[in-house]
Write an enzyme that holds these catalytic residues in place. Structure first.
Site, PDB file in Angstrom:
ATOM      1  N   LYS A   1      57.548   0.097  28.336  1.00 41.16           N
ATOM      2  CA  LYS A   1      57.247   0.484  26.954  1.00 41.16           C
ATOM      3  C   LYS A   1      58.445   0.268  26.023  1.00 41.16           C
ATOM      4  O   LYS A   1      59.581   0.081  26.473  1.00 41.16           O
ATOM      5  CB  LYS A   1      56.787   1.945  26.941  1.00 41.16           C
ATOM      6  CG  LYS A   1      55.487   2.175  27.726  1.00 41.16           C
ATOM      7  CD  LYS A   1      54.957   3.580  27.490  1.00 41.16           C
ATOM      8  CE  LYS A   1      53.643   3.797  28.235  1.00 41.16           C
ATOM      9  NZ  LYS A   1      53.048   5.111  27.912  1.00 41.16           N
TER      10      LYS A   1
ATOM     11  N   TYR B   1      44.348   0.961  24.170  1.00 45.36           N
ATOM     12  CA  TYR B   1      44.230   2.386  24.471  1.00 45.36           C
ATOM     13  C   TYR B   1      42.947   2.995  23.898  1.00 45.36           C
ATOM     14  O   TYR B   1      42.873   4.213  23.703  1.00 45.36           O
ATOM     15  CB  TYR B   1      45.451   3.136  23.941  1.00 45.36           C
ATOM     16  CG  TYR B   1      46.684   3.014  24.827  1.00 45.36           C
ATOM     17  CD1 TYR B   1      46.706   3.593  26.100  1.00 45.36           C
ATOM     18  CD2 TYR B   1      47.830   2.352  24.397  1.00 45.36           C
ATOM     19  CE1 TYR B   1      47.828   3.517  26.913  1.00 45.36           C
ATOM     20  CE2 TYR B   1      48.960   2.263  25.207  1.00 45.36           C
ATOM     21  CZ  TYR B   1      48.951   2.853  26.464  1.00 45.36           C
ATOM     22  OH  TYR B   1      50.056   2.780  27.267  1.00 45.36           O
TER      23      TYR B   1
ATOM     24  N   ASN C   1      57.450   7.402  27.468  1.00 44.86           N
ATOM     25  CA  ASN C   1      57.583   7.682  28.910  1.00 44.86           C
ATOM     26  C   ASN C   1      57.851   6.425  29.743  1.00 44.86           C
ATOM     27  O   ASN C   1      57.517   6.362  30.917  1.00 44.86           O
ATOM     28  CB  ASN C   1      56.373   8.493  29.426  1.00 44.86           C
ATOM     29  CG  ASN C   1      55.077   7.731  29.397  1.00 44.86           C
ATOM     30  OD1 ASN C   1      55.009   6.620  28.870  1.00 44.86           O
ATOM     31  ND2 ASN C   1      54.043   8.298  29.984  1.00 44.86           N
TER      32      ASN C   1
ATOM     33  N   HIS D   1      53.837   2.279  31.661  1.00 49.30           N
ATOM     34  CA  HIS D   1      52.413   2.564  31.842  1.00 49.30           C
ATOM     35  C   HIS D   1      52.013   2.085  33.227  1.00 49.30           C
ATOM     36  O   HIS D   1      52.532   1.077  33.719  1.00 49.30           O
ATOM     37  CB  HIS D   1      51.588   1.807  30.793  1.00 49.30           C
ATOM     38  CG  HIS D   1      50.122   1.791  31.088  1.00 49.30           C
ATOM     39  ND1 HIS D   1      49.308   2.850  30.796  1.00 49.30           N
ATOM     40  CD2 HIS D   1      49.342   0.854  31.695  1.00 49.30           C
ATOM     41  CE1 HIS D   1      48.071   2.566  31.204  1.00 49.30           C
ATOM     42  NE2 HIS D   1      48.072   1.359  31.740  1.00 49.30           N
TER      43      HIS D   1
ATOM     44  N   GLU E   1      42.708  -3.973  32.341  1.00 45.48           N
ATOM     45  CA  GLU E   1      43.992  -4.044  31.624  1.00 45.48           C
ATOM     46  C   GLU E   1      44.693  -5.381  31.882  1.00 45.48           C
ATOM     47  O   GLU E   1      45.273  -5.975  30.964  1.00 45.48           O
ATOM     48  CB  GLU E   1      44.873  -2.861  32.039  1.00 45.48           C
ATOM     49  CG  GLU E   1      44.308  -1.533  31.551  1.00 45.48           C
ATOM     50  CD  GLU E   1      45.022  -0.310  32.100  1.00 45.48           C
ATOM     51  OE1 GLU E   1      44.635   0.803  31.714  1.00 45.48           O
ATOM     52  OE2 GLU E   1      45.958  -0.461  32.913  1.00 45.48           O
TER      53      GLU E   1
HETATM   54  P1  CMP Z   1      50.063   5.968  29.597  1.00 43.56           P
HETATM   55  O1  CMP Z   1      50.057   5.972  31.086  1.00 43.56           O
HETATM   56  O2  CMP Z   1      50.538   4.731  28.931  1.00 43.56           O
HETATM   57  O3  CMP Z   1      48.592   6.312  29.049  1.00 43.56           O
HETATM   58  C1  CMP Z   1      48.355   6.963  27.832  1.00 43.56           C
HETATM   59  C2  CMP Z   1      49.609   7.473  27.203  1.00 43.56           C
HETATM   60  O4  CMP Z   1      49.447   8.460  26.196  1.00 43.56           O
HETATM   61  C3  CMP Z   1      50.467   8.143  28.250  1.00 43.56           C
HETATM   62  O5  CMP Z   1      50.994   7.187  29.123  1.00 43.56           O
HETATM   63  C4  CMP Z   1      51.468   8.916  27.385  1.00 43.56           C
HETATM   64  O6  CMP Z   1      52.606   8.127  27.043  1.00 43.56           O
HETATM   65  C5  CMP Z   1      50.689   9.180  26.098  1.00 43.56           C
HETATM   66  N1  CMP Z   1      50.432  10.605  25.886  1.00 43.56           N
HETATM   67  C6  CMP Z   1      50.892  11.329  24.854  1.00 43.56           C
HETATM   68  N2  CMP Z   1      50.482  12.614  24.961  1.00 43.56           N
HETATM   69  C7  CMP Z   1      49.742  12.702  26.069  1.00 43.56           C
HETATM   70  C8  CMP Z   1      49.029  13.771  26.710  1.00 43.56           C
HETATM   71  N3  CMP Z   1      49.008  15.005  26.220  1.00 43.56           N
HETATM   72  N4  CMP Z   1      48.370  13.488  27.864  1.00 43.56           N
HETATM   73  C9  CMP Z   1      48.364  12.229  28.388  1.00 43.56           C
HETATM   74  N5  CMP Z   1      49.017  11.182  27.809  1.00 43.56           N
HETATM   75  C10 CMP Z   1      49.700  11.416  26.672  1.00 43.56           C
END
Ligand code: CMP
Length: 139
Positions: free
Chosen positions: A11, A51, A114, A117, A128
């Site tokens: 990311k 998303y 974070n 993904h 995806e």
């Molecule tokens: P990712 O695995 O990329 O999939 C969706 C993303 O939404 C997740 O990682 C997080 O970076 C983001 N996100 C932000 N807030 C939340 C939340 N409360 N629960 C899950 N995903 C979240």
């Protein structure tokens, strides 16, 4: 039977903070083979489409804004039991809850930023992967 591919993105936070090389190394040392890879920058529309499954969630707007805020690395990775093993390698979605030694624990700062993904199912891994790569770009 568990599938053998997963889809990942490094990311914008991890790319901007200089962790791209270390994270790719962790993927490979973790036993994953790279089957496709590209360095790209998503538009808001592209991030929103990727998303779309989270469209109704309260964090959707921030997620789309963040994922289109800078370049990313997208990749298809192969290993037996890829989806589950990759989720173990990267750790919990919230880095504060991610186990010691996981990629998110090492390189991520928050649940939004974070670092990586990882697909949550074999079916989504294929959806995806197809979002980013044509058949000609997967080896
Ligand atoms: P990712 O695995 O990329 O999939 C969706 C993303 O939404 C997740 O990682 C997080 O970076 C983001 N996100 C932000 N807030 C939340 C939340 N409360 N629960 C899950 N995903 C979240």
């Amino acid at each position: 039977m568990a599938g053998n591919i997963t889809f990942t993105m490094i990311k914008p936070d991890a790319v901007a903070n200089g962790h791209m090389g270390n994270i790719l190394n962790d993927f490979i040392q973790g036993g994953f083979k790279v089957r496709a890879m590209k360095y790209t920058w998503l538009t808001e529309a592209q991030a929103g489409a990727f998303y779309a499954v989270h469209k109704e969630r309260p964090f959707y707007g921030e997620l789309v804004g963040f994922m289109s805020s800078g370049p990313i690395v997208a990749a298809v990775l192969e290993k037996d039991n890829a989806v589950e093993d990759f989720r173990k390698l990267i750790g919990a979605t919230n880095p504060a809850e991610a186990a010691e030694g996981t990629i998110r624990r090492k390189y991520a700062k928050s649940i939004d930023a974070n670092a990586v993904h990882g697909s949550d199912s074999d079916a989504n891994a294929e959806i995806e992967a197809s979002f980013f790569f044509s058949a000609l770009e997967r080896f």
